[in-house]
Scaffold this motif. Structure first.
Motif: not given
Length: 607
Positions: A433-436, A441-444, A451-452
């Motif tokens: 899971s890249l989550n730029p 679209k970060n780590n919700a 984002g991780k």
């Protein structure tokens, strides 16, 4: 006075006859009577013991119907080891009901004829179905269908006049939602979000389980499936705001009678736990099963396959003519991303639908045939077969799924040289899971909003042991975890809330390999860096550099205890059509005192 022996003998015979007469009468009454048009045969007399005067043949006809068997969660046709997929005794009236649909039918009909209030209330869908079967034979069941006040209150709370399939896109940051999710929405004629209800079949996982254990238990049915019924607005908020996942809503083309029978059947099963599997018997198959219950003349399940992914259900329903209309509902993250793309706030209604509409998703099963080269072999020529059970990697067509989706389950790569065939890679489960970090679209699920990028893998891989000049390769168990960051570069699609067409990442990688290598194991720690580029809707490419440092203690001469084993991977896929693609992959790896290069060009077929 002389004795009259003849008189005594006559009296004795009369006395004996009198004593024997009852026995003779009993024998005569037990003899079978000659059948005639005015007498009842033994078969007919026995048939009167069945409810509603049905005979054995008619009972068998009903119990063998697909509609009856589906209500009991049996397979459509009787098997040698016939059994319902639900074994809760509360779901059956007959003691052997979970193994005998015929016995359960008789028990249900007896309950209806006797007016058994408990049975009539528990099994309103079965009662309705059997009323119809009896009516075809001109028999009035004597049951009105309004006996259960509890069910009437339940049906009124749903007030379902229309049913929709709701698809929540994949959430790769949560294993339980990595394959997306589908649920049903129940609407009255007003179709207002505030009045709609959600009917959700989901896994009841244990939050205390670590991620690897949770994944394995989910694959093998270690958690129960439970049915939730709640206001749709609350469930939609969980997806759109909390998880930040886009929704697609597909209204189903069902009659009012079919909708009513589905609600009756939901009443029967809503409190029954069943094993939940990520790959089958999941939220998707439950919706298919509910529709199949009211369409016994057809079978959606036959179109689904062995491994059932939520995104495929919408596509299958559309192909089979069940979708009346569709609607895109953007998540908070998509709305914020649209604002980033445009440089200003935007009206959510003006955002172009994202390209994650599951109706357009490529099938998740894939098989590939290819030819290539490998330095390990004298003639360097190799041939390969790749089989992917589910789901997606970064080279697969992203249409119909969340961007940058990399979730794989049970994939196999076999190569053959001039001498033998061997497994090159067997993936049990892998995800990334890249989550730029520079997008919305970060780590919700991260409260800090940073984002991780994360990843994990579990499987077997053909790996080189570069601790000595032998440079031997063996199939080893490979497991690892990755954590780092990624960034979106390039341009996003105009008018959309999608991220840019290029993403690059840097990840720390830690893991272990176990097998026929030096000391039987090695520990690895290093870094991985790469980029993924969506050149066109039909062309994708990626490149990755890996710098692992492996360690295992060894004091033998000429053998290294610790060493770097860097490699470079590249890949490209060009889609020919929705179900065919050409894929090129290559890897160059540094060994002890030499290099190894592998490459494969393959034709991929999705199904």
């Amino acid at each position: 006075m002389p004795v009259d022996f003849r008189m005594l003998r006559t009296k004795a015979l009369y006395a004996a006859y009198a004593l024997m007469l009852p026995a003779w009468v009993g024998m005569l009454l037990s003899l079978p009577a000659k059948a005639s048009d005015d007498t009842v045969t033994p078969t007919q007399s026995h048939a009167q013991a069945y409810p509603y005067g049905l005979d054995a043949k008619k009972l068998r006809q009903i119990s063998d119907t697909v509609g009856w068997r589906r209500l009991l969660l049996f397979s459509d046709h009787k098997k040698s080891a016939d059994q319902s997929s639900l074994d809760n005794p509360r779901f059956f009236l007959a003691p052997t009901g979970h193994q005998d649909a015929h016995a359960e039918l008789i028990a249900m009909l007896e309950a209806m004829q006797a007016g058994d209030a408990d049975a009539l209330c528990r099994f309103v869908a079965r009662v309705h179905y059997l009323q119809g079967e009896l009516a075809k034979m001109g028999i009035d069941s004597g049951v009105s269908g309004d006996e259960c006040a509890d069910f009437q209150a339940f049906a009124k709370s749903l007030n379902a006049k229309h049913l929709s399939l709701v698809f929540a896109e994949e959430h790769p940051n949560k294993i339980a939602s990595a394959f997306a999710h589908v649920l049903m929405r129940a609407d009255d004629d007003q179709r207002q979000d505030t009045q709609a209800m959600a009917i959700n079949y989901t896994v009841q996982s244990d939050s205390r389980d670590p991620i690897i254990r949770s994944t394995l238990k989910s694959l093998v049915g270690g958690y129960p499936g439970v049915m939730e019924i709640m206001p749709f607005s609350k469930k939609a908020e969980d997806y759109l705001v909390k998880d930040e996942r886009d929704l697609w809503q597909f209204e189903l083309d069902l009659t009012s009678e079919e909708v009513a029978q589905i609600i009756r059947h939901i009443w029967e099963v809503k409190d029954m736990e069943r094993p939940y599997f990520f790959t089958h018997d999941n939220c998707a198959t439950e919706i298919v099963r509910l529709i199949d219950v009211v369409r016994p003349q057809a079978s959606l399940r036959a179109h689904v396959g062995k491994i059932v992914i939520p995104s495929r259900i919408a596509s299958i329903l559309a192909d089979q003519g069940f979708v009346r209309s569709q609607k895109f509902i953007p998540s908070n993250a998509t709305i914020r991303q649209a604002a980033l793309n445009h440089g200003q706030a935007v009206d959510p209604d003006s955002i172009l639908p994202s390209r994650n509409n599951p109706i357009h998703a490529t099938p998740v099963h894939r098989i590939g045939l290819g030819a290539g080269m490998d330095d390990r072999h004298d003639d360097r020529a190799v041939y390969g077969v790749q089989i992917n059970a589910a789901y997606q990697d970064l080279l697969d067509n992203p249409n119909g799924v969340r961007p940058l989706l990399d979730v794989r389950v049970l994939s196999l790569d076999v190569i053959k040289d001039a001498e033998k065939a061997k497994i090159n890679e067997l993936t049990i489960f892998a995800t990334r899971s890249l989550n730029p970090a520079n997008t919305a679209k970060n780590n919700a699920t991260d409260p800090t909003g940073i984002g991780k990028a994360t990843g994990m893998r579990l499987g077997f891989i053909q790996s080189f042991d570069a601790s000595s000049t032998a440079n031997e390769d063996h199939l080893v168990m490979d497991l690892g975890i990755q954590k780092g960051k990624s960034w979106a570069l390039g341009q996003a699609r105009a008018g959309s809330g999608e991220i840019a067409d290029t993403v690059c990442y840097v990840l720390a990688d830690g893991g272990a390999q176990v097998g026929r290598i030096n000391q039987g194991y090695r520990l690895g720690l290093g870094a991985v860096a790469g980029c993924v580029h969506y050149a066109t809707p039909r062309l994708r490419a990626m490149a990755e550099v890996s710098l692992p440092y492996y360690y295992h203690p060894d004091r033998a001469d000429g053998v290294r205890s610790g060493y770097l084993q860097p490699s470079v991977r590249v890949g490209m896929q060009a889609d020919i059509d929705r179900v065919h693609a050409l894929r090129l992959t290559a890897k160059h790896e540094k060994l002890y005192d030499s290099d190894n290069t592998q490459a494969m060009l393959s034709l991929q077929r999705y199904f």
